[in-house]
Design an enzyme around this catalytic site. Structure first.
Site, PDB file in Angstrom:
ATOM      1  N   ASN A   7      33.831 -14.168 -19.559  1.00 53.84           N
ATOM      2  CA  ASN A   7      32.431 -14.146 -19.985  1.00 53.84           C
ATOM      3  C   ASN A   7      32.114 -12.717 -20.406  1.00 53.84           C
ATOM      4  O   ASN A   7      31.935 -11.849 -19.559  1.00 53.84           O
ATOM      5  CB  ASN A   7      31.527 -14.585 -18.817  1.00 53.84           C
ATOM      6  N   LYS A   9      29.526 -11.643 -21.874  1.00 51.03           N
ATOM      7  CA  LYS A   9      28.077 -11.346 -21.833  1.00 51.03           C
ATOM      8  C   LYS A   9      27.661 -10.629 -23.117  1.00 51.03           C
ATOM      9  O   LYS A   9      28.189 -10.939 -24.179  1.00 51.03           O
ATOM     10  CB  LYS A   9      27.741 -10.540 -20.573  1.00 51.03           C
ATOM     11  N   HIS A  87      24.378 -20.196 -15.979  1.00 49.89           N
ATOM     12  CA  HIS A  87      24.865 -18.951 -15.371  1.00 49.89           C
ATOM     13  C   HIS A  87      23.706 -18.322 -14.602  1.00 49.89           C
ATOM     14  O   HIS A  87      22.544 -18.413 -15.029  1.00 49.89           O
ATOM     15  CB  HIS A  87      25.381 -18.010 -16.464  1.00 49.89           C
ATOM     16  N   GLU A  89      22.626 -15.450 -14.410  1.00 50.92           N
ATOM     17  CA  GLU A  89      21.792 -14.528 -15.210  1.00 50.92           C
ATOM     18  C   GLU A  89      20.797 -15.309 -16.070  1.00 50.92           C
ATOM     19  O   GLU A  89      19.685 -14.856 -16.321  1.00 50.92           O
ATOM     20  CB  GLU A  89      22.695 -13.613 -16.064  1.00 50.92           C
ATOM     21  N   GLU A 158      29.800 -19.439  -8.282  1.00 55.82           N
ATOM     22  CA  GLU A 158      29.586 -18.004  -8.430  1.00 55.82           C
ATOM     23  C   GLU A 158      28.459 -17.551  -7.505  1.00 55.82           C
ATOM     24  O   GLU A 158      27.273 -17.623  -7.881  1.00 55.82           O
ATOM     25  CB  GLU A 158      29.198 -17.674  -9.869  1.00 55.82           C
ATOM     26  N   GLY A 164      29.057  -9.082 -10.545  1.00 57.45           N
ATOM     27  CA  GLY A 164      28.868  -7.725 -11.064  1.00 57.45           C
ATOM     28  C   GLY A 164      28.580  -6.694  -9.987  1.00 57.45           C
ATOM     29  O   GLY A 164      28.130  -5.588 -10.277  1.00 57.45           O
ATOM     30  N   SER A 208      33.021 -10.816  -9.256  1.00 58.35           N
ATOM     31  CA  SER A 208      33.816  -9.607  -9.034  1.00 58.35           C
ATOM     32  C   SER A 208      35.320  -9.871  -8.926  1.00 58.35           C
ATOM     33  O   SER A 208      36.017  -9.230  -8.139  1.00 58.35           O
ATOM     34  CB  SER A 208      33.294  -8.840  -7.815  1.00 58.35           C
TER      35      SER A 208
HETATM   36  C1  PEP Z   1      30.137 -13.645 -14.372  1.00 63.02           C
HETATM   37  O1  PEP Z   1      29.465 -13.084 -15.200  1.00 63.02           O
HETATM   38  O2  PEP Z   1      30.181 -14.874 -14.352  1.00 63.02           O
HETATM   39  C2  PEP Z   1      30.886 -12.843 -13.402  1.00 63.02           C
HETATM   40  C3  PEP Z   1      31.574 -13.461 -12.489  1.00 63.02           C
HETATM   41  O3  PEP Z   1      30.810 -11.473 -13.546  1.00 63.02           O
HETATM   42  P1  PEP Z   1      31.702 -10.392 -12.740  1.00 63.02           P
HETATM   43  O4  PEP Z   1      33.133 -10.830 -12.846  1.00 63.02           O
HETATM   44  O5  PEP Z   1      31.453  -9.105 -13.463  1.00 63.02           O
HETATM   45  O6  PEP Z   1      31.230 -10.377 -11.344  1.00 63.02           O
END
Ligand code: PEP
Length: 248
Positions: A7, A9, A87, A89, A158, A164, A208
């Site tokens: 992803n 973003k 997601h 976000e 998630e 993040g 992460s």
């Molecule tokens: C994500 O955006 O779905 C995500 C898991 O980000 P990160 O790996 O940066 O935590």
């Protein structure tokens, strides 16, 4: 074979994407299924590079006056096969509700796009023992009226507190939660014995994931792959994740 989703973003331009593709191609051993979800402006550059093509979002309406949005038909036209839906976000920053997620999933179904449905609890919800309740609600509303006969969705667990932040869920937390999600999917869609698809739906972990921890996470028996944000922007790190051979 695991599923690894990148992803990106709101990152990368044409030049940095091309650099990524060249470097990644020299490192990729094609051992797992890779889906890249670039920004919309880079879909055409990502297409035909040996990846499956994903989008980061999609509007639930067929077409019309929705400035700044993109439809299922437009994504299909661009060669997209997978779409991230709900997601955290999108939910937190843009106010997407479980009901919106459901409408988007049904729209994916109508156009035969595979939704990657993102679910997860906040830190407050985990610490107050509400994780299972939150996930049950997110899953049951997301898949309300969704028939998995033509399209088998993907679920990405998630935890919001792990996205993040560099804070990864423990292997026990991931294992336990994935088992819970599997049980809920079997309950909702039926299991193989009943001719249902609850066992076939891949459940990925996101939060992460890096080149350092991908192998141990993907070695957890009920983890079918990973959804990667930050570490997917670096070709070397992402190739290490993609080339991971889980120990199971
Ligand atoms: C994500 O955006 O779905 C995500 C898991 O980000 P990160 O790996 O940066 O935590």
């Amino acid at each position: 074979m695991k599923i690894i989703i990148a992803n990106w973003k709101m990152n990368k331009t044409g030049d940095s994407a091309k650099e990524f593709f060249t470097e990644f191609a020299s490192l990729n051993k094609n051992s797992n299924t890779v889906i890249i979800c670039p920004p919309f402006t880079l879909l055409h550059l990502t297409k035909d590079k040996g990846f499956h093509l994903g989008a980061q979002n999609m509007h639930q309406a067929e077409k019309g006056a929705f400035t700044g949005e993109i439809s299922a038909t437009q994504l299909k036209d661009a060669g997209v096969k997978y779409v991230l839906i709900g997601h955290s976000e999108r939910r937190i920053i843009f106010g997407e509700t479980c009901e919106t997620v459901n409408k988007k999933n049904l729209q994916c179904l109508l156009h035969e796009l595979i939704p990657v449905v993102c679910i997860g609890e906040t830190l407050e919800e985990r610490e107050s023992g509400q994780t299972n309740e939150v996930l049950t609600k997110q899953l049951s509303i997301a898949f309300n009226s969704f028939s998995s006969e033509t399209i088998t969705p993907i679920v990405a667990y998630e935890p919001v507190w792990a996205i993040g932040t560099g804070k990864v869920a423990t292997l026990e937390q991931i294992s336990e939660t994935h088992q819970f999600i599997r049980d809920r999917l079997q309950f909702h869609f039926g299991n193989a014995e009943k001719g249902g698809s609850g066992d076939r739906i891949s459940v990925l972990y996101g939060g992460s994931v890096t080149d350092q921890n991908a192998q141990e996470i993907m070695s957890i028996p009920n983890v079918d792959g990973v959804l990667v944000g930050g570490a997917s922007l670096d070709a070397k790190k992402f190739a290490t994740i993609v080339n991971t051979q889980p120990q199971i």
